[in-house]
Write an enzyme that holds these catalytic residues in place. Sequence first.
Site, short mmCIF file in Angstrom:
data_model
loop_
_atom_site.label_atom_id
_atom_site.label_comp_id
_atom_site.label_asym_id
_atom_site.label_seq_id
_atom_site.Cartn_x
_atom_site.Cartn_y
_atom_site.Cartn_z
N HIS A 27 0.84 -1.21 0.00
CA HIS A 27 0.00 0.00 0.00
C HIS A 27 0.87 1.26 0.00
O HIS A 27 0.68 2.16 -0.83
CB HIS A 27 -0.91 -0.02 1.24
CG HIS A 27 -1.71 1.22 1.45
ND1 HIS A 27 -3.06 1.28 1.18
CD2 HIS A 27 -1.37 2.45 1.91
CE1 HIS A 27 -3.51 2.50 1.46
NE2 HIS A 27 -2.50 3.22 1.91
N GLU A 28 1.81 1.31 0.93
CA GLU A 28 2.65 2.50 1.04
C GLU A 28 3.58 2.66 -0.16
O GLU A 28 3.96 3.78 -0.51
CB GLU A 28 3.47 2.44 2.33
CG GLU A 28 2.64 2.41 3.61
CD GLU A 28 1.69 3.59 3.72
OE1 GLU A 28 1.99 4.66 3.16
OE2 GLU A 28 0.63 3.44 4.36
N HIS A 31 1.88 4.90 -2.64
CA HIS A 31 2.05 6.33 -2.33
C HIS A 31 3.47 6.79 -2.65
O HIS A 31 3.69 7.84 -3.26
CB HIS A 31 1.78 6.57 -0.84
CG HIS A 31 0.35 6.39 -0.44
ND1 HIS A 31 -0.69 6.93 -1.14
CD2 HIS A 31 -0.21 5.74 0.62
CE1 HIS A 31 -1.84 6.64 -0.54
NE2 HIS A 31 -1.57 5.90 0.52
#
Length: 436
Positions: A27-28, A31
């Site tokens: 997920h990170e 980003h």
Amino acid sequence: MSTTSILMTVLGIVIFAFGLLFSIAWHELGHLSTAKLFGIRVPQYMVGFGPTIWSRRKGDTEYGIKAIPAGGYIRMIGMFPPGPDGRLEARSTSPWRGMIEDARSAAFEELRPGDETRLFYTRKPWKRVIVMFAGPFMNLVLAVAIFLGVAMSFGFQTQTTEVAGVQQCVIAQSENRDSCESSDPVSPAKAAGLREGDEIVAFDGRRIDDWATLSDRIRQTTGPATLTVLRDGREVTLDAVLKKNAVAKKDADGEVIPDEYVVAGYLGFAAKTEIIPLSFGDSVVRMGDMIEDGVDSIIALPSKIPDLWSAAFGDGERADDSPVGVVGAARIGGEVMNLDVPAQNQIAMMLFLLAGFNLSLFLFNMLPLLPLDGGHIAGALWEALRRNVARVFRRPDPGPFDVAKLMPVAYVVAGIFICFTLLVLVADIVNPVKIT
């Protein structure tokens, strides 16, 4: 509990924990990669919270793992614009104003010469939307990849048209009994000579390929009908007289609705179930159903709170569809490894559990509320709308939308989420959801 059972439970929890850490890191990474793509400086990329147990700096970014594997984050400079005067405002005595200023101050931590062109808020709204959406999107990609991979290679437990058993008599399903009474008529299947192991390949002369179609045709029929079955390698035609009976009601998707019944045609046999791989098209449809169920579950979360409270602090039962947290999911992982099923079934169930977790991360983070990713996306979209409206009406550019002004609301939302998480945690410990 035996030593082997304990070891398998621990193994299941460890496997889920690694899957959780990977999902968070993944997920990170969404980003991080898009932020760097658009030239935003990212001082930190961390998996977990609390004390740092390992880290390494590469370029502008410190990469690390923290002690509590309950989340993760990247830190971007300039998440919020400066105050109206163009500078970080002085500390206010107002608690609400203080929250805003604290958030603004944190957004400018580690500001270095030359970073003026690398601030998050200076990027165009569409770029900020991509950066904030990339994290949840990575979870969606992972969920879809796992689900389709397992569905197409392993499959789902599916009812087939093969006969697993024949009922001896006609019993209304609403009566919840198995034994026949003298007043019960003989079931149409038994009277027609249907046997265990027969595979029904046609009904009333029309070919049948799946259980759902066969079930629907049986329910729609009362009176005489013909069954074509494959028995010992050859097709045999049987004559049956279907009767009306109270049978389980189905929803629009063909799923049985608990404790609801309708009067329909009845034959009287049990269908065999097998684990059958799905085609790509069927897998996509099932994935769509899974996403729809996930959305419904998110919407229904507030209505689950009374039952959760009763299960955690009262004598209420924990519903099968009750929300579970990280602890509850880890316990389920431990249970999966203790099931008396082949290892491939255990692997498939663990992967489905991980897919469901990633889908939940995607849906939850897309809620248009700060401090979730969806809240930042909503802020960027609102800014784009304001600027376009101003351009159309030839008004001055209103400038960046100050998301920091919503931080008091974000703290309230975060407080609600924390309370809900703690409630789920207590329920997962004292009254867990069990798959056995």
